[in-house]
Design a protein around this motif. Structure first.
Motif, PDB file in Angstrom:
ATOM      1  N   PRO A  20       0.917  -1.756  -0.018  1.00 51.38           N
ATOM      2  CA  PRO A  20       0.178   0.498  -0.091  1.00 51.38           C
ATOM      3  C   PRO A  20       0.503   1.042  -0.031  1.00 51.38           C
ATOM      4  N   ALA A  21       2.136   1.185   0.961  1.00 50.35           N
ATOM      5  CA  ALA A  21       2.793   2.326   0.661  1.00 50.35           C
ATOM      6  C   ALA A  21       3.916   2.439  -0.480  1.00 50.35           C
ATOM      7  N   GLY A  22       4.241   1.197  -0.799  1.00 45.12           N
ATOM      8  CA  GLY A  22       5.120   1.236  -1.163  1.00 45.12           C
ATOM      9  C   GLY A  22       5.144   1.196  -2.965  1.00 45.12           C
ATOM     10  N   GLY A  23       3.921   0.915  -3.418  1.00 45.13           N
ATOM     11  CA  GLY A  23       3.434   0.909  -4.293  1.00 45.13           C
ATOM     12  C   GLY A  23       3.165   0.082  -4.823  1.00 45.13           C
ATOM     13  N   PRO A  24       3.263  -0.163  -6.533  1.00 47.42           N
ATOM     14  CA  PRO A  24       3.053  -1.710  -7.702  1.00 47.42           C
ATOM     15  C   PRO A  24       4.862  -2.138  -7.427  1.00 47.42           C
ATOM     16  N   LEU A  25       5.904  -3.133  -7.875  1.00 50.29           N
ATOM     17  CA  LEU A  25       6.063  -3.642  -8.358  1.00 50.29           C
ATOM     18  C   LEU A  25       7.366  -2.969  -9.704  1.00 50.29           C
TER      19      LEU A  25
ATOM     20  N   MET B 224      -0.756   7.315  -3.366  1.00 53.30           N
ATOM     21  CA  MET B 224      -0.062   7.475  -4.233  1.00 53.30           C
ATOM     22  C   MET B 224       0.046   8.602  -4.457  1.00 53.30           C
ATOM     23  N   PRO B 225       1.198   8.691  -4.960  1.00 56.90           N
ATOM     24  CA  PRO B 225       2.310   9.868  -4.518  1.00 56.90           C
ATOM     25  C   PRO B 225       1.292  10.891  -5.712  1.00 56.90           C
ATOM     26  N   TRP B 226       1.491  12.863  -4.877  1.00 58.07           N
ATOM     27  CA  TRP B 226       1.054  13.682  -6.054  1.00 58.07           C
ATOM     28  C   TRP B 226       1.818  13.750  -6.975  1.00 58.07           C
ATOM     29  N   PRO B 227       2.667  13.636  -7.331  1.00 53.33           N
ATOM     30  CA  PRO B 227       4.282  14.186  -7.871  1.00 53.33           C
ATOM     31  C   PRO B 227       3.573  13.120  -9.108  1.00 53.33           C
ATOM     32  N   LEU B 228       3.247  11.689  -8.785  1.00 48.38           N
ATOM     33  CA  LEU B 228       2.621  10.713 -10.274  1.00 48.38           C
ATOM     34  C   LEU B 228       1.818  11.535 -11.048  1.00 48.38           C
TER      35      LEU B 228
ATOM     36  N   ILE C 183       8.804  13.219  -2.080  1.00 48.29           N
ATOM     37  CA  ILE C 183      10.133  12.852  -2.022  1.00 48.29           C
ATOM     38  C   ILE C 183      10.813  11.781  -3.203  1.00 48.29           C
ATOM     39  N   ALA C 184       9.306  10.891  -3.267  1.00 53.73           N
ATOM     40  CA  ALA C 184       9.873   9.553  -3.815  1.00 53.73           C
ATOM     41  C   ALA C 184      10.453   9.778  -5.589  1.00 53.73           C
ATOM     42  N   ARG C 185      10.776   8.721  -5.946  1.00 53.55           N
ATOM     43  CA  ARG C 185      11.274   8.380  -7.215  1.00 53.55           C
ATOM     44  C   ARG C 185      10.659   8.294  -8.235  1.00 53.55           C
ATOM     45  N   ILE C 186       9.742   8.611  -9.135  1.00 54.39           N
ATOM     46  CA  ILE C 186       8.543   8.129  -9.831  1.00 54.39           C
ATOM     47  C   ILE C 186       9.549   7.765 -11.104  1.00 54.39           C
ATOM     48  N   GLN C 187       9.235   6.279 -10.756  1.00 52.56           N
ATOM     49  CA  GLN C 187       9.574   5.536 -12.535  1.00 52.56           C
ATOM     50  C   GLN C 187       9.075   5.977 -13.375  1.00 52.56           C
ATOM     51  N   ASP C 188       9.240   5.262 -14.738  1.00 49.58           N
ATOM     52  CA  ASP C 188       8.466   5.387 -16.127  1.00 49.58           C
ATOM     53  C   ASP C 188       7.333   4.597 -15.865  1.00 49.58           C
ATOM     54  N   ASP C 189       7.198   3.505 -15.128  1.00 58.44           N
ATOM     55  CA  ASP C 189       5.988   2.797 -14.680  1.00 58.44           C
ATOM     56  C   ASP C 189       5.294   2.894 -14.127  1.00 58.44           C
ATOM     57  N   GLY C 190       5.368   4.333 -13.306  1.00 62.18           N
ATOM     58  CA  GLY C 190       5.051   4.607 -12.104  1.00 62.18           C
ATOM     59  C   GLY C 190       4.940   4.127 -10.713  1.00 62.18           C
ATOM     60  N   ALA C 191       6.125   2.906 -10.696  1.00 66.07           N
ATOM     61  CA  ALA C 191       6.394   2.574  -9.314  1.00 66.07           C
ATOM     62  C   ALA C 191       7.641   3.464  -8.683  1.00 66.07           C
ATOM     63  N   TRP C 192       7.187   3.652  -7.819  1.00 65.78           N
ATOM     64  CA  TRP C 192       8.070   4.149  -7.050  1.00 65.78           C
ATOM     65  C   TRP C 192       8.829   4.199  -5.752  1.00 65.78           C
TER      66      TRP C 192
END
Length: 677
Positions: A331-336, A395-399, A658-667
């Motif tokens: 839930p917090a770490g997001g998708p794989l 869900m991160p707002w920056p995404l 402050i998480a890094r959002i990857q191209d596939d939406g994972a953080w």
């Protein structure tokens, strides 16, 4: 008479002693206690007839059955429903305190426009006019709805609205517990088919970080079936599930895909795969060739798991069949991430775990198409409406913000002043759980479809507006055709179920099941649902897919991305389903005081890493990434992997900012550094 200092002290001491032996102070205390109990704002115990009602929880997609103990018409306690087909009598802490949300201190009292009070009608007029102007001007910008809990009746209303909106896009959230099952559907060429898990007959579960024993899916079902299967947890963190698993494989951060491919390599080399795989898999030769480089030795270097452990684990998956491999994220770490999910889904097909008892099974339910948030073009959304239904995920707002055009109009439909609501142009207060009638679709893990209704136990709070009513008002101002109401859509779905006469109706009150064909008229069937019954479809006969692929394309699955220069640590957000959503203040107070759960922004770090960064136990520290900084409190923990920072997300989910959002939406993993504040 001369009075000196000694006489003053003697008088004061005697007076104090005398007062203690008189009834005066005790009488004053008694009077003040009685007086304070009569203040208007002091809560008083309810008086009235004790009643029992039944409903279904909507605080996450699990759809657990709820027994409400009421005084008069008001709930005073909630409990699980024994024998419920989905929840098996369990109710999580958030569900147990669900009736407190009506009084939550951060509930919104009225609609807002850029922080100033307004009316829902004024907001609907402004948004509808903006959409009408976009259409008239031929704007290329899109109107999008981000639905935090897809599959509900209101989700159908949103789709009807977007069909008439200019460049309408229905968007689903990036994190989904059922991501592995969705990927299986894609590899089998059935993207519109829903799959579930036959946990009751599973013998081995391989989890790639999924919190199976910490609120995952339908928690009661997972816990009830736990004694039946061996659990292998492959995860960087020593989570609660890792502690309770039969085997914990402590991975290096971001190497889930590499481990899945390494296990597949052993299965292919030793020819342990299911008998039909070479004929049924359209890309078996290409898959086997690709796996050639994922030897146990190389995968060991990538993941940190010993080669012999990789071989032993692969053999255990085959010997312990039926086996299910699961990802999905947290839930917090997001998708794989997509590459990891493709590798995990391919592993299930290689093991023959799809379409068999105890494995991943098809259910009679179709998936409606939805856009991935990460796939939406950046700066393309002109109007964004966010339905912040309780989903149990962050869900991160920056995404989201990167998808917005300049001067985009953002609307938040939320009962609470959430992080998204604080950034929205308009905020529309919606009813909370137990204030509204809402349909409850099937949990993602269920082997058969289900349907239930959550009925209100409180009147809706003045100032709140049903999401479907507000979106219908927007449609009217935008010049669109009239939209159906969510309740009408739910009723039509119930009528369709009744007409099909398939499956059973489970009544909460007496825990009895009866065929739908014996449930009376459509009105009687609907009434039973509104009073707390649950429909469960008949399970489909398991059937292995005749044709499938083991991978969409060769994934670039290796070690995690190298850290950014100057940021040598790996930041991983942590949290649990109930802890990432609004919950009873009493529950959050309990966890904070007992330390059963970390408070938001708690920083868990290995003592070696703490010493290297110049921080220590309970000191204030700054976690910095290329995207920003976060202040928290350090907790040294030898169970944390060296070089890793575990930061608790909590309900505010500040760490995701402050998480890094990857191209596939994972953080899940961000390069970070740590220093004393």
């Amino acid at each position: 008479m001369k009075v000196d200092r000694r006489d003053i002290f003697k008088f004061a001491g005697g007076a104090a002693a005398g007062v203690m032996f008189t009834p005066l102070p005790w009488k004053l205390l008694d009077d003040s206690a009685i007086w304070s109990q009569n203040w208007s704002w002091v809560p008083r115990p309810l008086k009235g007839e004790i009643k029992t009602k039944f409903s279904t929880c909507t605080l996450c997609p699990a759809g657990c059955g709820v027994k409400l103990r009421c005084v008069g018409e008001q709930p005073v306690s909630l409990a699980g429903v024994r024998e419920h087909p989905n929840s098996r009598g369990a109710l999580c802490p958030a569900g147990l305190g669900g009736h407190h949300l009506v009084y939550h201190p951060v509930r919104l009292k009225q609609a807002q426009c850029n922080g100033a009070p307004c009316t829902p009608d004024a907001a609907a007029l402004a948004v509808g006019s903006a959409i009408k102007s976009m259409k008239a001007a031929g704007s290329q910008a899109s109107v999008a709805i981000l639905d935090a809990q897809p599959g509900r009746a209101v989700s159908s209303v949103y789709r009807s609205f977007l069909e008439q909106a200019p460049n309408g896009v229905y968007v689903r959230p990036p994190f989904r517990e059922g991501a592995t099952l969705e990927q299986v559907a894609l590899l089998t060429g059935q993207p519109t088919v829903r799959f579930g898990i036959d946990l009751e007959n599973t013998r081995t579960l391989l989890s790639f970080g999924a919190p199976l024993l910490d609120g995952w899916a339908s928690p009661g079902r997972a816990m009830q079936n736990r004694p039946k299967w061996k659990l292998i947890q492959a995860e960087t963190l020593q989570s609660r599930t890792a502690l309770l698993a039969d085997v914990w494989l402590p991975l290096k951060p971001g190497t889930e895909a590499a481990l899945a491919l390494g296990l597949a390599h052993v299965i292919v080399v030793q020819k342990l795969y299911a008998k039909n795989v070479p004929q049924a898999a359209s890309d078996f030769k290409e898959y086997a060739a690709f796996l050639g480089s994922y030897t146990p030795e190389r995968v060991s270097a990538l993941t940190g798991i010993a080669p012999e452990t990789i071989v032993k684990t692969a053999q255990a998956l085959v010997d312990g069949a039926p086996t299910v491999a699961l990802g999905g994220g947290t839930p917090a770490g997001g998708p794989l991430g997509r590459e990891a999910e493709v590798a995990i889904a391919g592993l299930n097909l290689l093991l023959g775990s799809v379409g068999v008892a105890g494995g991943i099974v098809e259910r009679r339910e179709k998936v409606e198409p939805a856009a991935e948030l990460a796939a939406v073009a950046d700066h393309s959304i002109g109007v964004l409406i966010v339905d912040e239904a309780a989903s149990g995920c962050s869900m991160p707002w920056p995404l989201v913000s990167r998808k917005l055009s300049d001067k985009a109009l953002v609307v938040s439909l939320s009962p609470f002043l959430s992080s998204f609501a604080r950034r929205a142009s308009y905020v529309i207060p919606t009813p909370v759980y137990l204030e509204t009638t809402q349909d409850v679709p099937s949990p993602f893990d269920a082997p058969a479809a289900s349907f239930a209704i959550s009925s209100p136990a409180y009147p809706a709070r003045p100032g709140s507006t049903e999401a479907s009513q507000w979106i219908a008002a927007v449609a009217g101002h935008a010049g669109m055709e009239a939209l159906p109401q969510a309740l009408d859509v739910a009723r039509r779905h119930a009528d369709e179920i009744h007409k099909a006469a398939r499956g059973e109706l489970f009544a909460y009150a007496d825990a009895q099941r009866k065929p739908v064909k014996d449930a009376g008229s459509p009105d009687e069937f609907w009434k039973a649902l509104c009073e707390g019954a649950c429909w469960v479809d008949a399970a489909s006969a398991p059937a292995s897919p005749r044709r499938f692929a083991l991978m969409e394309k060769p994934p670039a699955a290796g070690s995690a991305s190298p850290p950014a220069e100057g940021y040598p640590l790996a930041l991983i957000p942590v949290g649990w389903r109930s802890g990432t959503a609004q919950a009873s203040p009493l529950m959050t107070k309990l966890y904070q005081e007992s330390e059963l759960r970390d408070a938001a922004n708690s920083i868990r770090v290995n003592p070696e890493t703490a010493a290297a960064c110049g921080v220590s136990q309970n000191c204030a520290a700054l976690v910095e990434t290329p995207a920003g900084a976060l202040r928290g409190v350090v907790h040294e923990d030898a169970a944390v992997r060296p070089g890793v920072l575990e930061v608790a997300a909590g309900m505010g989910a500040e760490v995701l900012e402050i998480a890094r959002i990857q191209d596939d939406g994972a953080w899940r993993i961000s390069s970070a550094r740590l220093r004393r504040a």
